[in-house]
Design an enzyme around this catalytic site. Structure first.
Site, PDB file in Angstrom:
ATOM      1  N   ASN A  81       0.831  -1.185   0.000  1.00 29.84           N
ATOM      2  CA  ASN A  81       0.000   0.000   0.000  1.00 29.84           C
ATOM      3  C   ASN A  81       0.880   1.256   0.000  1.00 29.84           C
ATOM      4  O   ASN A  81       2.100   1.171  -0.114  1.00 29.84           O
ATOM      5  CB  ASN A  81      -0.943  -0.050   1.212  1.00 29.84           C
ATOM      6  N   HIS A 111      24.213   1.632  11.215  1.00 33.31           N
ATOM      7  CA  HIS A 111      25.355   2.493  11.545  1.00 33.31           C
ATOM      8  C   HIS A 111      26.045   1.939  12.785  1.00 33.31           C
ATOM      9  O   HIS A 111      25.398   1.308  13.620  1.00 33.31           O
ATOM     10  CB  HIS A 111      24.888   3.924  11.840  1.00 33.31           C
ATOM     11  N   ALA A 156       0.148  -4.231  13.315  1.00 35.27           N
ATOM     12  CA  ALA A 156       0.348  -2.816  13.012  1.00 35.27           C
ATOM     13  C   ALA A 156       1.190  -2.132  14.089  1.00 35.27           C
ATOM     14  O   ALA A 156       1.047  -2.405  15.271  1.00 35.27           O
ATOM     15  CB  ALA A 156      -1.003  -2.127  12.891  1.00 35.27           C
ATOM     16  N   LYS A 176       7.396  -9.202  19.171  1.00 38.54           N
ATOM     17  CA  LYS A 176       7.554 -10.530  19.776  1.00 38.54           C
ATOM     18  C   LYS A 176       6.391 -11.408  19.361  1.00 38.54           C
ATOM     19  O   LYS A 176       5.287 -10.923  19.096  1.00 38.54           O
ATOM     20  CB  LYS A 176       7.596 -10.424  21.302  1.00 38.54           C
ATOM     21  N   ARG A 179       1.389 -15.490  19.405  1.00 43.74           N
ATOM     22  CA  ARG A 179       0.890 -16.862  19.421  1.00 43.74           C
ATOM     23  C   ARG A 179       0.987 -17.466  18.028  1.00 43.74           C
ATOM     24  O   ARG A 179       1.221 -16.768  17.048  1.00 43.74           O
ATOM     25  CB  ARG A 179      -0.553 -16.907  19.912  1.00 43.74           C
TER      26      ARG A 179
END
Length: 189
Positions: A81, A111, A156, A176, A179
Site C-alpha cells: 500500500n 550504523h 500494526a 515478539k 501466538r
C-alpha cells in the site's frame, strides 16, 4: 557524501559508484510517484526498470521509495500500500503472496554504535528476508538482518528487530511472538 542515509562515495575495491546508483534510483522513484495512478502500463515499465527481480501480479501503490532498487527481489502476487520505503543497501528478498499495509519501512541500513565511527560516515547494510504469505500491518518497521517466516502476520505499529518464526502472529516494540496461527483464525463470514 551521504544521500538518504547512505554513504555514496565511490567504492574503488568493488568498482561501484554508489552515488550514481542512488541518484539513478531516486530519479526513477520520482518518475514512478508522479505518474497518474491509473497509468498501469507506464507504472509497470518503470517498476521493471527499478526493481532487481519482480514476479507476476505485483502492485506497488504510489508513493514508493527505495535506495538502489536492484537489491530488491519480489515474488508473485505482491501488494504494498501507500508510503512503502525499502532501504536496500543490501538484498531485500520478498516471497510470494506478501501483503504490506501503508506506511511501512524495510531498512537494511545500519550504523556503528560507536559515535566516532558513526561520525566518520561509516554505514553498512544487512539483508532482510520476508518469506511467502506474510502479512505486514500498517506502520511496521523491519530492521536489518531480520527474517520473517512464512505465513506469519506482523501486527500494526510493530518494530521487528529479530527473526520471526513461521506461522505466528507477532506484535509490539520490539516485535515478539504473540501466538501461533491456528484453524480458529480462519475467516468466518
Amino acid at each position: 557524501m551521504e544521500i538518504g542515509g547512505i554513504n555514496v562515495e565511490k567504492n574503488e575495491q568493488l568498482g561501484v559508484d554508489l552515488f550514481q546508483d542512488v541518484r539513478r534510483c531516486k530519479d526513477i522513484c520520482y518518475r514512478y510517484n508522479n505518474l497518474l495512478p491509473s497509468d498501469d502500463e507506464n507504472k509497470q515499465k518503470i517498476l521493471e526498470e527499478l526493481i532487481g527481480k519482480m514476479g507476476k501480479n505485483c502492485t506497488i501503490t504510489q508513493p514508493f521509495y527505495c535506495d538502489m532498487g536492484y537489491n530488491i527481489e519480489i515474488g508473485d502476487n505482491f501488494y504494498t500500500n501507500h508510503n512503502c520505503v525499502i532501504l536496500d543497501g543490501a538484498k531485500v528478498s520478498i516471497g510470494n503472496n506478501v501483503f504490506i499495509a501503508p506506511n511501512c519501512c524495510i531498512s537494511t541500513a545500519n550504523h556503528p554504535l560507536d559515535y566516532e565511527q558513526r561520525n566518520k560516515g561509516i554505514e553498512y547494510a544487512v539483508p532482510i528476508i520476508i518469506e511467502d504469505s506474510v502479512w505486514i500491518g500498517a506502520s511496521v518497521t523491519i530492521l536489518s538482518g531480520v527474517t520473517i517466516g512464512k505465513n506469519s502476520v506482523i501486527g500494526a505499529g510493530s518494530i521487528v528487530t529479530k527473526n520471526i518464526p513461521p506461522n505466528v502472529i507477532a506484535v509490539g516494540n520490539p516485535c515478539k511472538v504473540l501466538r501461533q496461527i491456528t484453524d480458529k483464525d480462519r475467516y468466518q463470514p
